[in-house]
Design an enzyme around this catalytic site. Sequence first.
Site, PDB file in Angstrom:
ATOM      1  N   PHE A 241       0.804  -1.229   0.000  1.00 41.58           N
ATOM      2  CA  PHE A 241       0.000   0.000   0.000  1.00 41.58           C
ATOM      3  C   PHE A 241       0.835   1.277   0.000  1.00 41.58           C
ATOM      4  O   PHE A 241       0.361   2.339   0.378  1.00 41.58           O
ATOM      5  CB  PHE A 241      -0.965   0.021   1.192  1.00 41.58           C
ATOM      6  CG  PHE A 241      -1.737  -1.247   1.384  1.00 41.58           C
ATOM      7  CD1 PHE A 241      -2.585  -1.708   0.394  1.00 41.58           C
ATOM      8  CD2 PHE A 241      -1.603  -2.000   2.538  1.00 41.58           C
ATOM      9  CE1 PHE A 241      -3.290  -2.898   0.563  1.00 41.58           C
ATOM     10  CE2 PHE A 241      -2.298  -3.175   2.707  1.00 41.58           C
ATOM     11  CZ  PHE A 241      -3.149  -3.629   1.724  1.00 41.58           C
ATOM     12  N   GLU A 245       7.494   1.245   0.010  1.00 42.27           N
ATOM     13  CA  GLU A 245       8.209   1.882  -1.095  1.00 42.27           C
ATOM     14  C   GLU A 245       9.541   2.460  -0.619  1.00 42.27           C
ATOM     15  O   GLU A 245      10.612   2.064  -1.081  1.00 42.27           O
ATOM     16  CB  GLU A 245       7.353   2.965  -1.740  1.00 42.27           C
ATOM     17  CG  GLU A 245       8.027   3.602  -2.946  1.00 42.27           C
ATOM     18  CD  GLU A 245       7.105   4.542  -3.714  1.00 42.27           C
ATOM     19  OE1 GLU A 245       7.616   5.286  -4.569  1.00 42.27           O
ATOM     20  OE2 GLU A 245       5.881   4.546  -3.468  1.00 42.27           O
ATOM     21  N   ARG A 323       1.329  15.548  -6.167  1.00 43.24           N
ATOM     22  CA  ARG A 323       0.186  14.799  -6.700  1.00 43.24           C
ATOM     23  C   ARG A 323      -1.118  15.263  -6.056  1.00 43.24           C
ATOM     24  O   ARG A 323      -2.167  15.282  -6.713  1.00 43.24           O
ATOM     25  CB  ARG A 323       0.370  13.295  -6.499  1.00 43.24           C
ATOM     26  CG  ARG A 323      -0.710  12.460  -7.162  1.00 43.24           C
ATOM     27  CD  ARG A 323      -0.391  10.979  -7.113  1.00 43.24           C
ATOM     28  NE  ARG A 323       0.468  10.553  -8.198  1.00 43.24           N
ATOM     29  CZ  ARG A 323       0.016  10.008  -9.329  1.00 43.24           C
ATOM     30  NH1 ARG A 323      -1.295   9.891  -9.541  1.00 43.24           N
ATOM     31  NH2 ARG A 323       0.845   9.606 -10.252  1.00 43.24           N
ATOM     32  N   ARG A 355      -1.314   4.387  -0.778  1.00 44.32           N
ATOM     33  CA  ARG A 355      -2.225   4.164  -1.892  1.00 44.32           C
ATOM     34  C   ARG A 355      -2.972   5.441  -2.301  1.00 44.32           C
ATOM     35  O   ARG A 355      -3.797   5.964  -1.570  1.00 44.32           O
ATOM     36  CB  ARG A 355      -3.224   3.081  -1.494  1.00 44.32           C
ATOM     37  CG  ARG A 355      -3.970   2.430  -2.623  1.00 44.32           C
ATOM     38  CD  ARG A 355      -4.804   1.299  -2.077  1.00 44.32           C
ATOM     39  NE  ARG A 355      -5.343   0.443  -3.132  1.00 44.32           N
ATOM     40  CZ  ARG A 355      -5.946  -0.718  -2.914  1.00 44.32           C
ATOM     41  NH1 ARG A 355      -6.070  -1.160  -1.672  1.00 44.32           N
ATOM     42  NH2 ARG A 355      -6.412  -1.435  -3.919  1.00 44.32           N
ATOM     43  N   PHE A 357      -1.189   8.213  -3.054  1.00 48.04           N
ATOM     44  CA  PHE A 357      -0.010   9.085  -3.084  1.00 48.04           C
ATOM     45  C   PHE A 357      -0.354  10.574  -3.074  1.00 48.04           C
ATOM     46  O   PHE A 357       0.147  11.356  -3.865  1.00 48.04           O
ATOM     47  CB  PHE A 357       0.812   8.733  -4.332  1.00 48.04           C
ATOM     48  CG  PHE A 357       2.283   9.031  -4.211  1.00 48.04           C
ATOM     49  CD1 PHE A 357       3.095   8.239  -3.435  1.00 48.04           C
ATOM     50  CD2 PHE A 357       2.855  10.083  -4.890  1.00 48.04           C
ATOM     51  CE1 PHE A 357       4.460   8.493  -3.328  1.00 48.04           C
ATOM     52  CE2 PHE A 357       4.213  10.357  -4.799  1.00 48.04           C
ATOM     53  CZ  PHE A 357       5.011   9.555  -4.011  1.00 48.04           C
ATOM     54  N   GLU A 726      -4.765   2.028  -7.328  1.00 45.88           N
ATOM     55  CA  GLU A 726      -5.081   3.156  -6.450  1.00 45.88           C
ATOM     56  C   GLU A 726      -6.469   3.770  -6.659  1.00 45.88           C
ATOM     57  O   GLU A 726      -7.130   4.129  -5.677  1.00 45.88           O
ATOM     58  CB  GLU A 726      -4.026   4.251  -6.626  1.00 45.88           C
ATOM     59  CG  GLU A 726      -2.657   3.853  -6.124  1.00 45.88           C
ATOM     60  CD  GLU A 726      -1.587   4.852  -6.521  1.00 45.88           C
ATOM     61  OE1 GLU A 726      -0.922   5.399  -5.634  1.00 45.88           O
ATOM     62  OE2 GLU A 726      -1.435   5.099  -7.735  1.00 45.88           O
TER      63      GLU A 726
END
Length: 778
Positions: A241, A245, A323, A355, A357, A726
Amino acid sequence: MSVIREADALPTAELAGRALRHESAHLHVTGRAQYADDIPLPAGTLHAAFGLSRVAHARIRQLDLSAVLAAPGVVAVGLPSDIPGENNYGSVVHDDPIFTDTLVQFAGQPMFAVAANTHLQARRAAVLARVDYDELPAILDVRSALAAQSFVIPSKTLRRGDPQAALVRAPRRMQGTLSIGGQDHFYLEGQIAVAIPQEDGAMLIHSSTQHPTEVQHIVAAALKLRAHDVIVQCRRMGGGFGGKESQPALIAAAAAVLARKTGRPVKLRLDRDVDMLATGKRHDMIADYDVGYDDDGRICALSVMLAARCGYSADLSGPVNDRAICHVDNAYFLEHVEIVSHRCKTHTVSNTAFRGFGGPQGMMVIEAVIDDIARRLQRDPLDVRRANFYGAAPRNITPYGQSVDGNVLDTLSERLLSSSGYRERRAAIAQWNAGSATIKRGIALTPVKFGISFNATHYNQAGALIHIYNDGTVMLNHGGTEMGQGLYTKVAQVVATELGLPLSAIRVTAADTSKVPNTSATAASSGSDLNGKAAQAAAQTLRLRLVEWAATAFDVPAGAIRFDNGVVWLGERALPFAKLVAQAYMARISLSATGYYRTPAIHWDGTALRGRPFFYYAYGAAVSEVAVDTLTGESQLQRVDILHDVGRSLNPALDIGQIEGGFLQGAGWLTTEELWWNARGELKTHAPATYKIPTAYDWPREAHVHLLQQQPNGEDTIYRSKAVGEPPLMLAMSVFHAIRDAVAACAAPGRNVPLQAPATAEAVLAAIEQLRAVETAP
């Protein structure tokens, strides 16, 4: 019937696009799927645990580890002085120490790691450290950070048109504030890494990570090695999720430092409490808005101040907030708009990818604005939403300059409006609320328009490696990681389709930096797009190579050769694929190929916030109906209707599973998952006892989840599919706004609802009381 037998019975040409089970489903349900914690360990493996700070902001006057070193089973302690290279695991900005030495910046920050003979011994020893702190003032929330002008990276502003002048000209104007809570990833498998020393100082890392290449680079830098000295492998994760990362680099680096110091393999597995205390979460944000609109609810101008709690370091806060800016528009055309984004530094854990972002937070802002406008005008929020939808030129350009092509918002919402019976149900709910003093019901339809691609353009690339063995079986490796989403299944379907093979002929191996280099994170919903195309390219190279050889060897025109269901047709002659491959091997034809793909057409100026950051948009909409107990604040999701756009689906079963899971995770974020820090900056919701994720019991009694049909992707993606990881999470905005709708029924029409996210029972009661206080005020 097993997955393999089920797939083998299908015509091969149809494997891509069929609803096949997850390639590891039989392993998952029998407990035989091997995760990082299940890997057999070499003899002499040590187990590690972190020693964490207990204060939010302080200088370390003295760190006494004598009791730690004297504890049973302890072999070594890892400190900053034990790191031969760079004491950092931050990928974008190098401001994240593996072990902090002199300055503590959040409660839960790793100061050291202890290696012992067992996991329990390591955990017990880690808490024996005696630390003398010189405590400093701590900034713990967004408002305090704004007042102190405390930022991890500079703020950014996106502006189009003349919003301030347009606000003055607007027939109507309103201001408001929305608070949007954070969210813990709460993956079933926690953070874990195993570091195994190799020959000549090299290191093998087994890591539960979405980004093996980043782990490779961070570990190499920490150990003062080169990239080729570190191999990172990951077969599967028990959920990610976004939490796996950037964060796994810390775990892997700490394990590797201890492995280097002791010369023995080291396993570092975080228990749930430590995981929640020490690793980042979804950014919580606040938004102050000023909106001008007309009598139909159409937005004339919008000004937004969006501020995020980033924590003590940058981590991925830059791209996350970029984003968020790019998704404040969601499904709506904004002609005059200004978005100021502040990336606030606080003395809390550094927040990270999750998820969506940043997209979900940005969308929550505009949906709240739309809902407030509708309440003020006493109109159905759906009508105001549709009045603001992107449309034909010139109402199809985003604030950052990208054209909204392939827009199916009107089609999708019209179909869902009809199939869900939204209008009739809304009328019935109004009638119910008029006669019910305690239980209020609400309904909402909210849309989703989500951009697909990494904002960081260079990540939009992928590689794959395919071997065909001389018995006709295929080994597939690519840069994507499997975290339960079914990526390996989809890419295997692609390869099986391209080579005309049954799925049983394809085996997908673990993500491995020694096989496919320089991989991008499996994130941004791009796993199938990137790795599917890369694998397709490799498979097509091999197929063409076999066709060219077979055309000569069997004296058949190349155009008459086709691959289908494990058989190669050479004109009218059929030859099993395995036999063709065996003969090709004897003829010294290479049966191995790499494939590469980079997303076309995208470009992005991160300073000016202009360009085409997304290859395409995925769309969706959901209707949610809830009931709210006005005495307790408890809300219950009673029904959901979802229609979601995945283009031409690679695997409808997996896609629907992603939609259902993403929706429920989003509902948890917006209703029950509350992160709470006390006045000392200590996170107190760090276990299942205090942090409430949704369960199967939170799934509505009635649910209708469908894929939008006959809408292939207009861009050249893998078989014209669309991403599905997502976007579905944001469908849960309908749950929040249905609760808002129910709360609104507690007051006279025309009142805005002061409900903040998450809409916990406490938050719902507070909103109801605030509305009723206004009603009874003299």
